[in-house]
Scaffold this motif. Structure first.
Motif, PDB file in Angstrom:
ATOM      1  N   HIS A  51       0.811  -1.223   0.000  1.00  0.00           N
ATOM      2  CA  HIS A  51       0.000   0.000   0.000  1.00  0.00           C
ATOM      3  C   HIS A  51       0.844   1.272   0.000  1.00  0.00           C
ATOM      4  O   HIS A  51       0.316   2.359   0.174  1.00  0.00           O
ATOM      5  CB  HIS A  51      -0.934  -0.007   1.213  1.00  0.00           C
ATOM      6  CG  HIS A  51      -1.868  -1.170   1.213  1.00  0.00           C
ATOM      7  ND1 HIS A  51      -2.927  -1.259   0.357  1.00  0.00           N
ATOM      8  CD2 HIS A  51      -1.876  -2.310   1.938  1.00  0.00           C
ATOM      9  CE1 HIS A  51      -3.562  -2.381   0.561  1.00  0.00           C
ATOM     10  NE2 HIS A  51      -2.946  -3.045   1.515  1.00  0.00           N
ATOM     11  N   ARG A  52       2.118   1.163  -0.211  1.00  0.00           N
ATOM     12  CA  ARG A  52       2.992   2.335  -0.257  1.00  0.00           C
ATOM     13  C   ARG A  52       2.773   3.100  -1.559  1.00  0.00           C
ATOM     14  O   ARG A  52       2.372   2.541  -2.568  1.00  0.00           O
ATOM     15  CB  ARG A  52       4.463   1.923  -0.160  1.00  0.00           C
ATOM     16  CG  ARG A  52       4.774   1.121   1.054  1.00  0.00           C
ATOM     17  CD  ARG A  52       5.037   2.012   2.199  1.00  0.00           C
ATOM     18  NE  ARG A  52       5.491   1.176   3.308  1.00  0.00           N
ATOM     19  CZ  ARG A  52       5.435   1.557   4.532  1.00  0.00           C
ATOM     20  NH1 ARG A  52       4.989   2.737   4.820  1.00  0.00           N
ATOM     21  NH2 ARG A  52       5.844   0.781   5.485  1.00  0.00           N
ATOM     22  N   TRP A  53       3.099   4.382  -1.563  1.00  0.00           N
ATOM     23  CA  TRP A  53       2.852   5.225  -2.725  1.00  0.00           C
ATOM     24  C   TRP A  53       3.692   4.828  -3.931  1.00  0.00           C
ATOM     25  O   TRP A  53       3.299   5.054  -5.063  1.00  0.00           O
ATOM     26  CB  TRP A  53       3.114   6.694  -2.379  1.00  0.00           C
ATOM     27  CG  TRP A  53       4.552   6.984  -2.094  1.00  0.00           C
ATOM     28  CD1 TRP A  53       5.153   7.012  -0.877  1.00  0.00           C
ATOM     29  CD2 TRP A  53       5.573   7.261  -3.050  1.00  0.00           C
ATOM     30  NE1 TRP A  53       6.483   7.284  -1.008  1.00  0.00           N
ATOM     31  CE2 TRP A  53       6.770   7.451  -2.340  1.00  0.00           C
ATOM     32  CE3 TRP A  53       5.603   7.388  -4.425  1.00  0.00           C
ATOM     33  CZ2 TRP A  53       7.962   7.740  -2.948  1.00  0.00           C
ATOM     34  CZ3 TRP A  53       6.799   7.681  -5.040  1.00  0.00           C
ATOM     35  CH2 TRP A  53       7.954   7.847  -4.311  1.00  0.00           C
ATOM     36  N   GLY A  92      -1.858  -3.290 -14.688  1.00  0.00           N
ATOM     37  CA  GLY A  92      -2.104  -3.753 -13.320  1.00  0.00           C
ATOM     38  C   GLY A  92      -1.995  -2.633 -12.298  1.00  0.00           C
ATOM     39  O   GLY A  92      -2.474  -2.759 -11.171  1.00  0.00           O
ATOM     40  N   SER A  93      -1.389  -1.532 -12.677  1.00  0.00           N
ATOM     41  CA  SER A  93      -1.274  -0.398 -11.758  1.00  0.00           C
ATOM     42  C   SER A  93      -2.633   0.218 -11.439  1.00  0.00           C
ATOM     43  O   SER A  93      -2.753   0.994 -10.492  1.00  0.00           O
ATOM     44  CB  SER A  93      -0.338   0.661 -12.344  1.00  0.00           C
ATOM     45  OG  SER A  93      -0.823   1.121 -13.582  1.00  0.00           O
ATOM     46  N   VAL A  94      -3.650  -0.142 -12.181  1.00  0.00           N
ATOM     47  CA  VAL A  94      -5.011   0.337 -11.915  1.00  0.00           C
ATOM     48  C   VAL A  94      -5.473  -0.106 -10.527  1.00  0.00           C
ATOM     49  O   VAL A  94      -6.256   0.591  -9.867  1.00  0.00           O
ATOM     50  CB  VAL A  94      -5.980  -0.174 -13.013  1.00  0.00           C
ATOM     51  CG1 VAL A  94      -7.423   0.058 -12.658  1.00  0.00           C
ATOM     52  CG2 VAL A  94      -5.639   0.451 -14.343  1.00  0.00           C
ATOM     53  N   VAL A  95      -4.959  -1.224 -10.052  1.00  0.00           N
ATOM     54  CA  VAL A  95      -5.365  -1.759  -8.749  1.00  0.00           C
ATOM     55  C   VAL A  95      -5.147  -0.739  -7.646  1.00  0.00           C
ATOM     56  O   VAL A  95      -5.976  -0.601  -6.734  1.00  0.00           O
ATOM     57  CB  VAL A  95      -4.592  -3.067  -8.456  1.00  0.00           C
ATOM     58  CG1 VAL A  95      -4.800  -3.539  -7.038  1.00  0.00           C
ATOM     59  CG2 VAL A  95      -4.978  -4.132  -9.457  1.00  0.00           C
ATOM     60  N   ALA A 135      -6.609   3.503  -0.133  1.00  0.00           N
ATOM     61  CA  ALA A 135      -7.138   4.541   0.760  1.00  0.00           C
ATOM     62  C   ALA A 135      -6.231   5.769   0.826  1.00  0.00           C
ATOM     63  O   ALA A 135      -6.705   6.875   1.067  1.00  0.00           O
ATOM     64  CB  ALA A 135      -7.325   3.965   2.160  1.00  0.00           C
ATOM     65  N   ASP A 136      -4.944   5.602   0.623  1.00  0.00           N
ATOM     66  CA  ASP A 136      -3.994   6.705   0.725  1.00  0.00           C
ATOM     67  C   ASP A 136      -4.034   7.546  -0.545  1.00  0.00           C
ATOM     68  O   ASP A 136      -3.951   7.039  -1.660  1.00  0.00           O
ATOM     69  CB  ASP A 136      -2.592   6.138   0.941  1.00  0.00           C
ATOM     70  CG  ASP A 136      -1.552   7.232   1.092  1.00  0.00           C
ATOM     71  OD1 ASP A 136      -1.894   8.311   1.607  1.00  0.00           O
ATOM     72  OD2 ASP A 136      -0.397   7.005   0.687  1.00  0.00           O
ATOM     73  N   GLY A 137      -4.152   8.855  -0.380  1.00  0.00           N
ATOM     74  CA  GLY A 137      -4.252   9.759  -1.526  1.00  0.00           C
ATOM     75  C   GLY A 137      -3.004   9.788  -2.387  1.00  0.00           C
ATOM     76  O   GLY A 137      -3.085   9.832  -3.607  1.00  0.00           O
ATOM     77  N   SER A 138      -1.814   9.751  -1.773  1.00  0.00           N
ATOM     78  CA  SER A 138      -0.585   9.777  -2.572  1.00  0.00           C
ATOM     79  C   SER A 138      -0.437   8.495  -3.377  1.00  0.00           C
ATOM     80  O   SER A 138       0.071   8.523  -4.509  1.00  0.00           O
ATOM     81  CB  SER A 138       0.636  10.008  -1.686  1.00  0.00           C
ATOM     82  OG  SER A 138       0.758   8.991  -0.723  1.00  0.00           O
ATOM     83  N   ARG A 152      -2.970   6.759  -4.566  1.00  0.00           N
ATOM     84  CA  ARG A 152      -3.927   6.879  -5.684  1.00  0.00           C
ATOM     85  C   ARG A 152      -3.374   7.775  -6.781  1.00  0.00           C
ATOM     86  O   ARG A 152      -3.526   7.495  -7.963  1.00  0.00           O
ATOM     87  CB  ARG A 152      -5.265   7.414  -5.176  1.00  0.00           C
ATOM     88  CG  ARG A 152      -6.109   6.375  -4.496  1.00  0.00           C
ATOM     89  CD  ARG A 152      -7.539   6.841  -4.328  1.00  0.00           C
ATOM     90  NE  ARG A 152      -7.668   8.164  -3.772  1.00  0.00           N
ATOM     91  CZ  ARG A 152      -7.838   8.442  -2.479  1.00  0.00           C
ATOM     92  NH1 ARG A 152      -7.911   7.465  -1.605  1.00  0.00           N
ATOM     93  NH2 ARG A 152      -7.955   9.680  -2.071  1.00  0.00           N
ATOM     94  N   TRP A 153      -2.727   8.892  -6.413  1.00  0.00           N
ATOM     95  CA  TRP A 153      -2.132   9.767  -7.424  1.00  0.00           C
ATOM     96  C   TRP A 153      -1.004   9.057  -8.166  1.00  0.00           C
ATOM     97  O   TRP A 153      -0.864   9.196  -9.385  1.00  0.00           O
ATOM     98  CB  TRP A 153      -1.603  11.053  -6.787  1.00  0.00           C
ATOM     99  CG  TRP A 153      -2.636  12.122  -6.785  1.00  0.00           C
ATOM    100  CD1 TRP A 153      -3.274  12.623  -5.692  1.00  0.00           C
ATOM    101  CD2 TRP A 153      -3.165  12.814  -7.919  1.00  0.00           C
ATOM    102  NE1 TRP A 153      -4.171  13.577  -6.077  1.00  0.00           N
ATOM    103  CE2 TRP A 153      -4.132  13.715  -7.454  1.00  0.00           C
ATOM    104  CE3 TRP A 153      -2.930  12.743  -9.276  1.00  0.00           C
ATOM    105  CZ2 TRP A 153      -4.844  14.545  -8.284  1.00  0.00           C
ATOM    106  CZ3 TRP A 153      -3.649  13.575 -10.132  1.00  0.00           C
ATOM    107  CH2 TRP A 153      -4.585  14.462  -9.626  1.00  0.00           C
ATOM    108  N   ALA A 154      -0.197   8.316  -7.437  1.00  0.00           N
ATOM    109  CA  ALA A 154       0.870   7.550  -8.085  1.00  0.00           C
ATOM    110  C   ALA A 154       0.271   6.520  -9.036  1.00  0.00           C
ATOM    111  O   ALA A 154       0.776   6.328 -10.150  1.00  0.00           O
ATOM    112  CB  ALA A 154       1.733   6.862  -7.030  1.00  0.00           C
ATOM    113  N   ALA A 155      -0.802   5.897  -8.632  1.00  0.00           N
ATOM    114  CA  ALA A 155      -1.476   4.916  -9.502  1.00  0.00           C
ATOM    115  C   ALA A 155      -2.047   5.594 -10.740  1.00  0.00           C
ATOM    116  O   ALA A 155      -2.011   5.024 -11.843  1.00  0.00           O
ATOM    117  CB  ALA A 155      -2.574   4.202  -8.727  1.00  0.00           C
ATOM    118  N   PHE A 156      -2.558   6.790 -10.573  1.00  0.00           N
ATOM    119  CA  PHE A 156      -3.092   7.538 -11.716  1.00  0.00           C
ATOM    120  C   PHE A 156      -1.999   7.775 -12.759  1.00  0.00           C
ATOM    121  O   PHE A 156      -2.174   7.500 -13.944  1.00  0.00           O
ATOM    122  CB  PHE A 156      -3.692   8.863 -11.231  1.00  0.00           C
ATOM    123  CG  PHE A 156      -4.097   9.792 -12.336  1.00  0.00           C
ATOM    124  CD1 PHE A 156      -5.241   9.559 -13.064  1.00  0.00           C
ATOM    125  CD2 PHE A 156      -3.309  10.890 -12.648  1.00  0.00           C
ATOM    126  CE1 PHE A 156      -5.610  10.412 -14.091  1.00  0.00           C
ATOM    127  CE2 PHE A 156      -3.665  11.753 -13.669  1.00  0.00           C
ATOM    128  CZ  PHE A 156      -4.829  11.510 -14.395  1.00  0.00           C
TER     129      PHE A 156
END
Length: 162
Positions: A7-9, A68-71, A76-79, A81-85
């Motif tokens: 779950h790390r950014w 797979g980065s869509v996962v 829950a962590d905003g950073s 989610r931004w990294a995943a985006f």
């Protein structure tokens, strides 16, 4: 052992880098298996190695592994989610660019089959593989700079600004 590191950014960027290490050799392996056709065989004026566009698109299918980065968009962590985006945008570009190259640079021959000059296309595709890997690393480093600076600022510094 806990799975908190997932779950790390930085994990979406690590996924992009690791998927590149797997998908690029797979794609190159599939590309070496494509049937080459001569230009004279197809009735074209030049080129000794033409491949069907569908074979080329099938050979680059391993690039889908990067999606797979869509996962991490559901983290829950905003950073994270931004990294995943941003990692998902890189993964999508890795798929869209070769598909656009293959569809815009093709030649329709005879029975409606589309062919691509493999000698010209392979240099572009393989260079694009290196560029996309480097872009993933660069975005990872830039994102690390912004996440690092926001995590090191004390809460009082944000309160004093207002």
């Amino acid at each position: 052992m806990t799975w908190d590191f997932v779950h790390r950014w930085y994990m979406p960027f690590a996924w992009i880098a690791m998927s590149s290490l797997v998908s690029v050799p797979m794609a190159v392996y599939f590309e070496f298996g494509m049937v080459l056709h001569g230009g004279r065989e197809l009735g074209l004026a030049y080129g000794s190695s033409w491949v069907t566009r569908d074979d080329l698109l099938a050979a680059i299918a391993p690039y889908l592994l990067g999606m797979g980065s869509v996962v991490w968009l559901f983290n829950a962590d905003g950073s994270t989610r931004w990294a995943a985006f941003w990692a998902t945008i890189i993964a999508a570009a890795r798929i869209v660019v070769p598909v656009m190259l293959a569809t815009t640079a093709n030649v329709t021959v005879g029975a409606g089959l589309h062919y691509v000059d493999w000698h010209s296309m392979r240099v572009l595709l393989w260079f694009q593989d290196v560029e996309m890997f480097a872009l993933g690393i660069i975005v990872w480093m830039v994102f690390a700079r912004f996440v690092g600076s926001s995590n090191s600022a004390p809460a009082s510094a944000h309160a004093e600004a207002y």
